[in-house]
Design a protein around this motif. Structure first.
Motif, PDB file in Angstrom:
ATOM      1  N   ASP A 460      50.301 -36.977  37.942  1.00 46.07           N
ATOM      2  CA  ASP A 460      50.975 -36.496  39.147  1.00 46.07           C
ATOM      3  C   ASP A 460      50.143 -35.435  39.854  1.00 46.07           C
ATOM      4  OD1 ASP A 460      53.088 -38.179  38.757  1.00 46.07           O
ATOM      5  OD2 ASP A 460      54.342 -36.690  37.755  1.00 46.07           O
ATOM      6  N   TYR A 461      49.465 -34.599  39.065  1.00 45.27           N
ATOM      7  CA  TYR A 461      48.646 -33.550  39.680  1.00 45.27           C
ATOM      8  C   TYR A 461      47.488 -34.157  40.468  1.00 45.27           C
ATOM      9  CZ  TYR A 461      45.487 -29.627  40.232  1.00 45.27           C
ATOM     10  OH  TYR A 461      44.652 -28.689  40.763  1.00 45.27           O
ATOM     11  N   HIS A 462      46.764 -35.095  39.859  1.00 44.82           N
ATOM     12  CA  HIS A 462      45.623 -35.697  40.552  1.00 44.82           C
ATOM     13  C   HIS A 462      46.072 -36.457  41.796  1.00 44.82           C
ATOM     14  CE1 HIS A 462      43.134 -34.460  37.301  1.00 44.82           C
ATOM     15  NE2 HIS A 462      43.699 -35.248  36.425  1.00 44.82           N
ATOM     16  N   THR A 826      50.395 -18.403  36.928  1.00 44.47           N
ATOM     17  CA  THR A 826      50.320 -19.525  35.990  1.00 44.47           C
ATOM     18  C   THR A 826      51.724 -20.036  35.670  1.00 44.47           C
ATOM     19  OG1 THR A 826      48.287 -18.632  35.027  1.00 44.47           O
ATOM     20  CG2 THR A 826      49.503 -20.240  33.718  1.00 44.47           C
ATOM     21  N   GLN A 827      52.660 -19.118  35.467  1.00 42.70           N
ATOM     22  CA  GLN A 827      54.041 -19.535  35.218  1.00 42.70           C
ATOM     23  C   GLN A 827      54.644 -20.204  36.460  1.00 42.70           C
ATOM     24  OE1 GLN A 827      54.853 -19.150  32.063  1.00 42.70           O
ATOM     25  NE2 GLN A 827      52.905 -18.058  31.807  1.00 42.70           N
ATOM     26  N   PHE A 828      54.299 -19.691  37.632  1.00 44.18           N
ATOM     27  CA  PHE A 828      54.808 -20.275  38.883  1.00 44.18           C
ATOM     28  C   PHE A 828      54.277 -21.695  39.058  1.00 44.18           C
ATOM     29  CE2 PHE A 828      54.363 -20.722  43.594  1.00 44.18           C
ATOM     30  CZ  PHE A 828      55.715 -20.761  43.902  1.00 44.18           C
ATOM     31  N   ASN A 829      53.015 -21.921  38.743  1.00 42.36           N
ATOM     32  CA  ASN A 829      52.444 -23.261  38.872  1.00 42.36           C
ATOM     33  C   ASN A 829      53.151 -24.267  37.972  1.00 42.36           C
ATOM     34  OD1 ASN A 829      50.570 -22.613  40.827  1.00 42.36           O
ATOM     35  ND2 ASN A 829      48.939 -22.182  39.369  1.00 42.36           N
ATOM     36  N   GLU A 834      56.653 -28.931  37.484  1.00 40.01           N
ATOM     37  CA  GLU A 834      57.891 -29.532  36.995  1.00 40.01           C
ATOM     38  C   GLU A 834      58.668 -30.191  38.119  1.00 40.01           C
ATOM     39  OE1 GLU A 834      59.928 -26.310  35.206  1.00 40.01           O
ATOM     40  OE2 GLU A 834      58.614 -26.202  33.450  1.00 40.01           O
ATOM     41  N   GLN A 835      58.601 -29.604  39.305  1.00 44.49           N
ATOM     42  CA  GLN A 835      59.333 -30.133  40.453  1.00 44.49           C
ATOM     43  C   GLN A 835      58.508 -31.139  41.247  1.00 44.49           C
ATOM     44  OE1 GLN A 835      62.561 -29.450  40.952  1.00 44.49           O
ATOM     45  NE2 GLN A 835      62.456 -28.239  39.050  1.00 44.49           N
ATOM     46  N   LYS A 836      57.319 -31.520  40.716  1.00 47.77           N
ATOM     47  CA  LYS A 836      56.439 -32.509  41.351  1.00 47.77           C
ATOM     48  C   LYS A 836      56.063 -32.084  42.772  1.00 47.77           C
ATOM     49  CE  LYS A 836      58.242 -36.349  38.601  1.00 47.77           C
ATOM     50  NZ  LYS A 836      57.111 -36.312  37.650  1.00 47.77           N
ATOM     51  N   CYS A 963      61.584 -22.160  48.077  1.00 54.31           N
ATOM     52  CA  CYS A 963      62.514 -21.552  47.104  1.00 54.31           C
ATOM     53  C   CYS A 963      63.628 -22.530  46.743  1.00 54.31           C
ATOM     54  CB  CYS A 963      63.117 -20.279  47.673  1.00 54.31           C
ATOM     55  SG  CYS A 963      61.955 -18.948  48.041  1.00 54.31           S
ATOM     56  N   LYS A 964      64.153 -23.223  47.767  1.00 55.23           N
ATOM     57  CA  LYS A 964      65.250 -24.158  47.526  1.00 55.23           C
ATOM     58  C   LYS A 964      64.784 -25.355  46.720  1.00 55.23           C
ATOM     59  CE  LYS A 964      67.692 -22.787  51.748  1.00 55.23           C
ATOM     60  NZ  LYS A 964      68.100 -23.203  53.124  1.00 55.23           N
ATOM     61  N   ASP A 965      63.592 -25.883  47.046  1.00 52.76           N
ATOM     62  CA  ASP A 965      63.080 -27.035  46.302  1.00 52.76           C
ATOM     63  C   ASP A 965      62.834 -26.691  44.838  1.00 52.76           C
ATOM     64  OD1 ASP A 965      63.169 -28.577  48.571  1.00 52.76           O
ATOM     65  OD2 ASP A 965      61.041 -28.335  49.061  1.00 52.76           O
ATOM     66  N   LEU A 966      62.494 -25.431  44.572  1.00 49.80           N
ATOM     67  CA  LEU A 966      62.270 -24.988  43.196  1.00 49.80           C
ATOM     68  C   LEU A 966      63.567 -24.592  42.494  1.00 49.80           C
ATOM     69  CD1 LEU A 966      59.040 -22.816  43.643  1.00 49.80           C
ATOM     70  CD2 LEU A 966      59.211 -25.049  42.549  1.00 49.80           C
ATOM     71  N   ASN A 967      64.678 -24.615  43.215  1.00 47.04           N
ATOM     72  CA  ASN A 967      65.981 -24.232  42.655  1.00 47.04           C
ATOM     73  C   ASN A 967      65.963 -22.815  42.086  1.00 47.04           C
ATOM     74  OD1 ASN A 967      67.146 -26.845  43.145  1.00 47.04           O
ATOM     75  ND2 ASN A 967      66.068 -27.608  41.331  1.00 47.04           N
TER      76      ASN A 967
END
Length: 977
Positions: A460-462, A826-829, A834-836, A963-967
């Motif tokens: 998914d990252y690539h 790093t934690q934010f990434n 996780e949320q693609k 912010c909303k997309d990341l819940n």
């Protein structure tokens, strides 16, 4: 091989490739010249060229690379075959270009690519490749050349371009141009190499755990081939060793518990550093027939053993045993070449120097040499580093002589420290017999299915990288995991910018209208991997460098850069300090964004603001290509009592427990700020800290010799000390530092800070401090720096020093802040992944270099990797933000996340750096500020006031779409002061 002659040949081929359009008919003379030069080649080279034309392999193989049983005839290297015939091959390349035989010309380029890369000549060879492909778009370009371009981008600091190329190759199953693969295993090989280079990028970014996972994936790929790739296995094992040295113990445990990573290949090693040493030892055995690979791997092994010998896990009685093993490793590396053999590779020269200096360090700890001998050896290393600095920016005609001078100094070290050959019964191998004993290649149970399973974790990252740069890869991206057979990555698209070229978001025009901001022309000094003089073809954008010339709208014109350039030039989004209490602008209702009069979007990603953090205990860095060395000689200034105090130079306490305490005094607390903002935290004992476990480890210095390091100091710093213990040893309100003696080599200590463990860990190194770059911010000056323990030997580094003398804690705080920000990001990434969501944000690692003379600290610099790109400022540290960039929304969401992750105690602000794909791709930020209620206020930490600025102004009462997309949960309001 004469470097000057190679340069002349490449220039002639480049001119031929850039010549006029195709004639109606190629002349008989050109055809005849082509035939005659082709027929003049030996049979073995002719066969290799024919196989390259037929696309028999995606990478030119070594004879021993895929063979289980290696014969005497196989124990040679491609460079040994090509080097004597390089003049004929260059003549054939030119003749093929003029005869419009593009396939053969590209086959010759393919064949000589590796030799010229190690000879620091890839830039012009890749320019020839691009020109040929433009004129002959149907001619196939080997995947080796495509990945070579990614490596060169990595070395020059264009990380986002390298990421784009590699992600395209991975997601499209290796498809590139019109290249046709002979087998599925060849595609697997290309993906393994691509993921290996991606691991190098994450290593450079200080993401050690993620880098280790990718390198391990590449290792699985090499083992899973029908015939395992010994060269690839050895390379990945060596890189894996480097990463384990840099990784902290928490990340290592996470790696060991990863079900897709089986470390049994490394045996039952009780410690991370011993696992690293074993990986490097296996790398030596796998690549024993190539001197450069052996040199690189044994030096990595010696570095691991040297580090382990001073760790708390190594009991004192065992220290000598591991130091002796490190000594052997460094000696084996030095014996891979003789003093009189020509060495014309930047990486090889750097690694020889590192081996020589490290051997002197080991001899000192083992007490095997007298002080006079050690002085001669370390002095020769410093002289060699000065010459090597010159080599990296020298003209072609000067390089051979400088390389020979470097190797003469290395030979002097070998003679002084009495390096003698070890018994070796295999003349084709570069390692002694004791390496092969008990080092039989261990069986590895890796399969293609396991490789692709691990690759799927990053799929998914690539794919996101390719999608986020859809404008740049519209011709090549086929989408769909792993495979579209029609996907093609064209090498001529590699120069196309993947920066925020799409200013419109939802149809809006580029902010401000008018022409693009001017590109920066201030580049790192010329060397392989740098970009000075790089030919950018028509339609390709040259990325701005990390320094930008900014025209000042005043009577004075100055060149400034990075965050500090914004502080000076862009008044509408400057960064405030706590001394700027003055009239504070009223807070806007609802978090309204102020309009900005100007924003210098062309400003570059600079090193004045450039300190990047990571959570590892050893973030190593990548090398800088310095400018010309002047003959002038300044002097380093150590203690400067009586120097004028700046606004940030606040008195320190007698027994501080944090940097913030050193910089805060009650008289500067603004009215209305509660005691809660300035209450110091209670120091806690760190069980991993040498000084916490043994309070006498960092004993108090003798009067007047505070910065003269004792042997106990070295032991403690090499083992690792916590933040508070380091400050108690090094802080002083009387002594300030500024280094004035540039263009000189010093002994030094490289200090790495880990936010995860709370430790500062040191490594002895040799440092060359180059001249200032000419770029200055409000408080700091940028310098070119090169040091032997750089993470990336072919990359560039920049150092920062304050313009006015400063206490030690100011430098250390700069590094601590970057590392903390990297820990949070790093934690934010992980949350983004996780949320693609396609975006990823990075801070590069930053280290402190203690500059030493006769064991005494005379200066301190912060150093960080050099990176190219256009610099933008998204927010400041109060209420301003630039909503023209989607990246700003991600930045605000990052602040929201940080606030919650820190239990509503901290927020990272003042976001600035390089943005790609308008924030939907990779964003590289630098020089953050952190507002914290945990720590006392200081010039960069506005405490409760800063937290309120972020909550009420930059973020506002309503969450943005990210912010909303990341819940993300609501932040709530701060309690009243």
């Amino acid at each position: 091989m004469d470097s000057q002659e190679v340069g002349v040949w490449l220039e002639e081929c480049l001119e031929a490739a850039a010549a006029s359009e195709q004639p109606d008919e190629v002349s008989d003379e050109a055809r005849q010249n082509h035939r005659s030069t082709r027929n003049a080649l030996c049979a073995e080279l002719s066969l290799l060229i024919q196989e390259a034309v037929e696309m028999k392999w995606p990478f030119v193989p070594e004879k021993w690379q895929y063979k289980e049983a290696v014969s005497t005839q196989d124990k040679t290297n491609l460079t040994d075959l090509i080097s004597p015939y390089l003049p004929q091959l260059m003549a054939l390349l030119k003749a093929a270009i003029l005869a419009w035989e593009a396939r053969e010309a590209l086959a010759v380029v393919f064949l000589v690519d590796r030799l010229l890369y190690w000879s620091d000549e890839s830039r012009r060879l890749l320019s020839i490749t691009k020109l040929l492909h433009r004129r002959h778009p149907g001619a196939p370009v080997a995947p080796q050349l495509v990945i070579r371009q990614a490596r060169v981008y990595l070395n020059s600091g264009k990380l986002h371009k390298a990421e784009f190329i590699l992600s395209m190759l991975i997601i499209n199953n290796g498809a590139t141009g019109s290249w046709t693969y002979r087998s599925e295993s060849d595609k697997l090989l290309v993906q393994a190499v691509s993921v290996q280079v991606r691991g190098l990028i994450l290593q450079k970014l200080g993401l050690w755990l993620e880098a280790a996972e990718l390198i391990w994936a590449s290792l699985m790929g090499y083992f899973a081939l029908p015939q395992p790739d010994k060269k690839g296995i050895g390379t990945s094992l060596g890189l894996f060793a480097d990463i384990l040295v840099s990784m902290n113990d928490e990340d290592f445990e996470a790696l060991r518990n990863n079900p897709d990573v089986d470390l049994s290949l490394l045996g039952d090693c009780p410690h991370r550093l011993l696992s690293a040493a074993e990986a490097a030892r296996l790398a030596v055995v796998y690549s024993q027939y190539t001197s450069l690979y052996v040199l690189t791997s044994v030096v990595a092994q010696g570095t691991c053993l040297l580090s382990y010998s001073f760790s708390l896990a190594c009991h004192a009685p065992n220290r000598r045993h591991y130091l002796l093993q490190a000594k052997q490793a460094f000696e084996v590396g030095l014996l891979t070449e003789t003093e009189h053999q020509p060495v014309a590779s930047q990486q090889e020269l750097h690694t020889f120097l590192k081996a020589a200096y490290s051997l002197a360090v080991v001899h000192r700890w083992l007490r095997l040499a007298s002080e006079t001998e050690l002085g001669r050896a370390t002095g020769a290393c410093r002289e060699a580093l000065v010459l090597f600095y010159d080599y990296c920016r020298a003209d072609i005609q000067e390089r051979d002589g400088l390389a020979a001078d470097v190797m003469r100094r290395v030979g002097q070290v070998k003679r002084t420290l009495r390096v003698e050959p070890y018994p070796n019964s295999d003349p084709g191998s570069f390692i002694p017999d004791f390496y092969r004993k008990g080092a039989e290649e261990r069986p590895a149970k890796f399969t293609p299915a396991g490789f692709f399973r691990l690759m799927d974790r990053f799929g998914d990252y690539h794919k996101a990288i390719c999608e986020s740069h859809s404008a740049g890869c519209a011709k090549g991206y086929a989408g769909g995991g792993g495979g579209g057979g029609e996907a093609r990555l064209c090498i001529t698209a590699m120069g196309t910018t993947v920066e925020p070229s799409n200013w419109e978001e939802g149809g809006r025009d580029r902010p401000g209208g008018g022409p693009e901001p001017p590109r920066n022309e201030v580049l790192p000094p010329t060397a392989e991997g740098s970009t000075e003089g790089e030919e950018e073809l028509e339609g390709e954008d040259a990325l701005g460098s990390s320094w930008q010339n900014v025209e000042m709208h005043s009577s004075t014109s100055s060149s400034i850069s990075g965050s500090e350039a914004y502080e000076w030039v862009e008044a509408a989004i400057d960064t405030e300090t706590s001394e700027d209490e003055g009239p504070v602008k009223p807070l806007a209702i609802g978090g309204a964004t102020r309009p900005m009069s100007r924003l210098s979007l062309g400003s570059s990603f600079g090193s004045l603001g450039w300190s990047f953090g990571s959570q590892s205990s050893w973030e190593r860095i990548s090398p800088v290509q310095p400018p010309s060395r002047s003959s002038s000689r300044a002097s380093a200034s150590g203690p400067t009592p009586g120097a004028k105090r700046s606004a940030e130079q606040l008195p320190s306490t007698e027994a501080p427990t944090s940097f913030e305490e050193l910089e805060t005094r009650d008289s500067e607390r603004p009215a209305g700020v509660s005691d809660r903002e300035t209450t110091s935290r209670t120091p806690e004992r760190n069980p991993a800290c040498c000084s916490c476990r043994d309070p006498g480890a960092l004993a108090g210095p003798e009067p007047g010799k505070r910065y003269l390091l004792t042997e106990r100091d070295y032991h403690a710093l090499l083992a690792g000390v916590c933040h508070d213990c380091l400050l108690k040893r090094l802080q002083s309100k009387e002594t300030k530092f500024i280094l004035k003696d540039h263009n000189k080599a010093y002994s030094g200590l490289q200090l790495k800070f880990s936010r995860a463990t709370g430790l500062w860990t040191s490594r002895e190194t040799c440092v060359y401090i180059g001249e200032p770059t000419g770029m200055k911010g409000r408080q700091r000056t940028a310098l070119w720096v090169r040091f032997l323990h750089q993470e990336e030997r072919l990359s560039s580094y920049m150092g920062k020093d304050y313009q006015e003398p400063k206490e030690m804690q100011f430098h250390l705080k700069d590094v601590e802040r970057q590392m903390t920000s990297q820990y949070y990001v790093t934690q934010f990434n992980k949350k983004l992944y996780e949320q693609k969501m396609t975006a990823q944000i990075f801070y590069l690692p930053s280290d402190a270099l203690l500059i030493l003379e006769a064991g005494e600290i005379i200066g301190c610099l912060t150093v960080e990797p050099y990176m190219l790109g256009n610099f933008v400022k998204l927010t400041n540290n109060t209420w301003k933000k630039d909503s023209r960039f989607l990246a700003t929304e991600y930045g605000i969401a990052f602040g929201h996340f940080t606030y919650l992750f820190s239990e509503r105690q901290e927020v990272v602000v003042d976001l600035q750096g390089v943005v790609t794909a308008n924030g939907k791709g990779l964003t590289y930020l630098t020089d953050p500020q952190i507002h914290s209620a945990r720590n006392p206020r200081d010039p960069s930490n506005l405490g409760e006031r800063g937290l309120r600025y972020f909550l009420d102004e930059q973020h506002g009462p309503e969450c943005n779409s990210v912010c909303k997309d990341l819940n993300l949960p609501p932040m709530g309001r701060r309690p009243p002061l």
